[in-house]
Design an enzyme around this catalytic site. Structure first.
Site, mmCIF file in Angstrom:
data_model
loop_
_atom_site.group_PDB
_atom_site.id
_atom_site.type_symbol
_atom_site.label_atom_id
_atom_site.label_comp_id
_atom_site.label_asym_id
_atom_site.label_seq_id
_atom_site.Cartn_x
_atom_site.Cartn_y
_atom_site.Cartn_z
ATOM 1 N N ASP A 69 0.829 -1.206 0.000
ATOM 2 C CA ASP A 69 0.000 0.000 0.000
ATOM 3 C C ASP A 69 0.865 1.258 0.000
ATOM 4 O OD1 ASP A 69 -1.552 2.226 1.661
ATOM 5 O OD2 ASP A 69 -3.032 0.922 0.721
ATOM 6 N N ARG A 70 0.595 2.152 -0.944
ATOM 7 C CA ARG A 70 1.417 3.343 -1.112
ATOM 8 C C ARG A 70 1.185 4.375 -0.020
ATOM 9 N NH1 ARG A 70 -0.421 -0.404 -3.839
ATOM 10 N NH2 ARG A 70 -2.203 0.841 -4.491
ATOM 11 N N THR A 71 -0.057 4.576 0.367
ATOM 12 C CA THR A 71 -0.340 5.571 1.406
ATOM 13 C C THR A 71 0.235 5.137 2.742
ATOM 14 O OG1 THR A 71 -2.320 6.450 0.316
ATOM 15 C CG2 THR A 71 -2.184 6.710 2.707
ATOM 16 N N CYS A 104 -1.664 4.907 -11.238
ATOM 17 C CA CYS A 104 -1.848 5.072 -9.792
ATOM 18 C C CYS A 104 -1.138 6.363 -9.425
ATOM 19 C CB CYS A 104 -1.258 3.895 -9.014
ATOM 20 S SG CYS A 104 -1.216 4.166 -7.213
ATOM 21 N N ASN A 105 -1.880 7.331 -8.914
ATOM 22 C CA ASN A 105 -1.280 8.624 -8.586
ATOM 23 C C ASN A 105 -0.276 8.506 -7.453
ATOM 24 O OD1 ASN A 105 -2.931 11.132 -9.976
ATOM 25 N ND2 ASN A 105 -4.195 9.304 -9.759
ATOM 26 N N THR A 106 -0.641 7.847 -6.364
ATOM 27 C CA THR A 106 0.219 7.807 -5.183
ATOM 28 C C THR A 106 1.532 7.090 -5.462
ATOM 29 O OG1 THR A 106 -1.817 7.715 -3.879
ATOM 30 C CG2 THR A 106 0.233 7.363 -2.703
ATOM 31 N N ALA A 107 1.516 6.105 -6.363
ATOM 32 C CA ALA A 107 2.757 5.411 -6.726
ATOM 33 C C ALA A 107 3.768 6.354 -7.351
ATOM 34 C CB ALA A 107 2.453 4.263 -7.683
ATOM 35 N N THR A 148 -5.759 10.442 -2.597
ATOM 36 C CA THR A 148 -5.445 9.764 -1.343
ATOM 37 C C THR A 148 -4.786 10.735 -0.362
ATOM 38 O OG1 THR A 148 -3.223 9.096 -2.035
ATOM 39 C CG2 THR A 148 -5.053 7.603 -2.583
ATOM 40 N N LYS A 192 -12.314 0.239 -4.197
ATOM 41 C CA LYS A 192 -11.382 -0.888 -4.195
ATOM 42 C C LYS A 192 -12.071 -2.189 -3.763
ATOM 43 C CE LYS A 192 -6.953 1.518 -3.472
ATOM 44 N NZ LYS A 192 -6.238 0.922 -4.625
ATOM 45 N N CYS A 222 -6.954 10.254 -7.928
ATOM 46 C CA CYS A 222 -6.728 8.861 -7.519
ATOM 47 C C CYS A 222 -7.437 8.036 -8.564
ATOM 48 C CB CYS A 222 -7.294 8.590 -6.131
ATOM 49 S SG CYS A 222 -7.356 6.824 -5.716
#
Length: 259
Positions: A69-71, A104-107, A148, A192, A222
């Site tokens: 999980d990125r967050t 995936c933005n957070t990645a 996120t 998700k 996101c």
């Protein structure tokens, strides 16, 4: 079987064993989450002016939902996703991809680290999104951001916009902590989990809150969010980061194939 037939069969088998490379081959580093990756592929198809199979964008998809999980990693609560991201990126490169995109933005918090370890270019989702937000005729400068917790807290959009010399000035309207905890994060989690109606309701409330505080458009930052929120059901116009990246990938591939 005659000796000639056997030789032909052996030659065909040898040919099939070789890696066939295709100009304009897009490597999709996905799985974060799987539905968002499918949505990206659908939007890449929709962005492609094609009348037959051979005119579509050649692509390789790595969809590995087991990437950490990125967050949670950004918040120091979980394992870093970088080793898994690098493994997927290198696999795409070895398979012949000419460019890598990450739906995936957070990645993208690990974008620079990935780019430094592969020998092919990568397209940045925020660059693609900001380009569309700055298109001629788009006079919206007060823009909301739904994303996120890690994407918002890291300044992934805000900092990149301020450092881009050709981007227009944007006054960002960000979710409050309460809005994030009550609507944005649960809405993303609902998508998700496949609870699309619940996710849509929660994220619509979050978009409405941004609108009430002056946002005239909202970036869907996101890739789970545009699965359920769009111009048809959002209280304000949307800027879909997934669609922006898809169009950027199509442009790259068509240019590569026209050389």
């Amino acid at each position: 079987m005659s000796s000639t037939s056997r030789m032909n069969e052996q030659s065909a088998m040898a040919d099939s064993a070789r890696i066939i490379t295709y100009p304009g081959l897009v490597g999709v580093l996905g799985g974060m989450g799987p539905l968002a990756t499918v949505d990206f592929m659908q939007k890449m198809l929709e962005a492609t002016p094609a009348t037959r199979d051979q005119e579509h964008v050649p692509s390789l998809v790595s969809s590995i939902p087991q990437i950490p999980d990125r967050t949670q990693a950004f918040q120091g609560k979980g394992e870093s996703p970088l080793p898994a991201l690098l493994a997927c990126a290198k696999r795409l490169e070895a398979a012949g991809a000419g460019v890598i995109v990450i739906p995936c933005n957070t990645a993208h918090l690990w974008f620079d680290d990935i780019q430094a370890n592969v020998g092919i270019p990568m397209l940045h989702i925020v660059d693609a999104t900001l380009k569309e937000a700055s298109t001629p005729g788009n006079d919206v400068s007060r823009i909301g951001l739904l994303a996120t917790e890690a994407t918002v807290a890291s300044g992934l959009y805000v900092n990149r916009a301020s450092s881009a010399s050709n981007a227009k000035a944007i006054e960002w309207v960000l979710p409050t902590d309460i809005e994030t905890q009550e609507w944005v994060s649960p809405g993303i989690a609902a998508v998700k989990a496949g609870k699309l109606t619940e996710g849509r309701e929660l994220l619509t409330r979050a978009a409405q809150a941004l609108h009430q505080r002056g946002a005239r458009a909202v970036v869907l930052g996101c890739t789970e969010i545009p699965v359920v929120l769009n111009d048809q059901n959002s209280p304000i116009p949307t800027i879909d980061a997934t669609a922006a990246l898809a169009r950027s990938a199509v442009d790259w591939s068509r240019n590569a194939r026209s050389r």
